[in-house]
Design an enzyme around this catalytic site. Structure first.
Site, mmCIF file in Angstrom:
data_model
loop_
_atom_site.group_PDB
_atom_site.id
_atom_site.type_symbol
_atom_site.label_atom_id
_atom_site.label_comp_id
_atom_site.label_asym_id
_atom_site.label_seq_id
_atom_site.Cartn_x
_atom_site.Cartn_y
_atom_site.Cartn_z
ATOM 1 N N GLU A 140 -6.858 -5.961 -4.525
ATOM 2 C CA GLU A 140 -8.292 -5.690 -4.721
ATOM 3 C C GLU A 140 -9.007 -5.618 -3.366
ATOM 4 O OE1 GLU A 140 -9.700 -8.594 -7.533
ATOM 5 O OE2 GLU A 140 -8.306 -7.930 -9.097
ATOM 6 N N GLU B 85 -3.370 -5.093 -12.866
ATOM 7 C CA GLU B 85 -4.085 -6.073 -13.691
ATOM 8 C C GLU B 85 -5.021 -5.319 -14.623
ATOM 9 O OE1 GLU B 85 -6.204 -9.308 -11.844
ATOM 10 O OE2 GLU B 85 -4.806 -9.391 -10.155
#
Length: 374
Positions: free
Chosen positions: A185, A294
């Site tokens: 991320e 995810e």
């Protein structure tokens, strides 16, 4: 005056000569190379269903031998198992979510023996101030690059990680191949390695150094490297922190649905479709795999979410795997329920069973038939 070139610098530089489209680690083990080759073969034809911490705990249970919320519902384990090694750098016995590393090692071995796939992420503590991964109060990345004040400390953390990864052996005695997703991320502002805490060149240098150190200095040769940005709407935004083709094997992103209702579900579906289209185009151009590292919808309150939202989201651009986040169950401190995969009795469970009937969705038995390590 001639200066002596360090062995590490030589290895770091020569890694740029890697052949386009191959694994970042040219000395990868046979099983690791086979896994990558077979995932490439599967890509576009099937989606491997993954679940974080699946064997360790679920809703209402923890550390029950042979248990899994997915297995209790479907009769088989997921095709992909996700684990996190945060805590290994501090010599903790348990990881960030309380899973003992000794148990994690056993679960990883079992998944490999089943013919399934393992992934690792690392919510690494902040090496500059000792706080957690979400501390963004310091310019940490600069401090751990060569010449920085925490460079030696960071190398020692990589050494500990290397020891753990090298200890992952299957029943056949061979190193277990791992999809490793470091500094994930990276486009967000919530981690110390994120976009608000380091420059693009600093992030890219950190990535390249880390991968080169693990594969060339520590000779960890059972890792497949997964790049993971977030919050992108264009190819340029996706690739802003990309470290180079020779340091990346898999492209991925993370995304979660927030809010219930048909409108929220439709918006999430369209977001995933857009993200996959962008990522898939980059993956084809760069000859990389495309995955969702995810994903999920906490508590899955929509009874038809799997067939109406997620199935539609991946219909046009199929990721090679999609990893649903962990089933922590009720959390006392947060006073909430925290789960992202169905379990027996959960409202979306019947719809999930319909979803996995699709020939393009594989659980443990499906991936086992693919013999991904051979």
């Amino acid at each position: 005056m001639n200066k002596r070139v360090s062995p590490f610098l030589l290895l770091f530089c020569t890694s740029f000569s890697a052949v386009f489209g191959q694994l970042a680690d040219k000395r990868a083990t046979t099983e690791t190379s086979n896994l990558y080759r077979n995932l490439t073969r599967i890509s576009g034809q099937a989606v491997l269903f993954g679940h974080q911490d699946d064997m360790a705990y679920g809703v209402g249970w923890k550390y029950q031998k042979g248990w899994s919320d997915i297995k209790l519902l479907t009769g088989e384990y997921p095709a992909v198992f996700g684990w996190d090694v945060a805590g290994i750098e501090q010599d903790h016995a348990n990881n960030i979510d309380g899973v003992p590393f000794d148990k994690m090692r056993q679960y990883i071995k079992k998944a490999y023996d089943l013919g399934a796939v393992n992934t690792l992420s690392w919510h690494m503590d902040n090496p500059l101030n000792g706080k957690n991964a979400w501390d963004t109060t310091s310019t940490t990345v600069k401090s751990i690059l060569p010449g920085g004040s925490r460079y030696l400390l960071y190398k020692s953390w990589l050494d500990k990680f290397a020891v753990f990864v090298k200890s992952l052996k299957g029943s056949d005695g061979k190193a277990v191949p791992i999809l490793f997703r470091p500094f994930h991320e990276n486009g967000g502002g919530w981690f110390w390695w994120g976009a608000k805490s380091c420059t693009v060149p600093e992030y890219q240098t950190l990535w390249r150094f880390t991968i080169a150190y693990l594969k060339d200095i520590q000779q960890v040769n059972n890792l497949i490297y997964v790049f993971n940005p977030c919050e992108f709407k264009t190819e340029a935004a996706y690739l802003e922190r990309y470290p180079g083709d020779e340091f990346v094997d898999v492209l991925s992103f993370d995304s979660y649905q927030y809010g219930a209702g048909a409108e929220k579900g439709e918006a999430f579906k369209q977001e995933i479709r857009r993200n996959l289209a962008i990522q898939d185009q980059i993956a084809r151009h760069k000859n990389k795999l495309s995955a969702i590292a995810e994903i999920g919808f906490v508590e899955i309150p929509d009874a038809k979410w799997w067939t109406t939202v997620f199935a539609g989201a991946i219909a046009d651009h199929r990721p090679v795997y999609a990893m649903f986040w962990r089933n922590a169950g009720y959390r006392e401190q947060e006073k909430d329920n925290h789960y992202y995969a169905p379990y027996p009795g959960q409202i979306s469970a019947p719809d999930f069973l319909e979803f996995i009937k699709s020939e393009g969705v594989l659980l443990e038995r499906g991936v086992n038939k693919q013999s991904v390590y051979k």
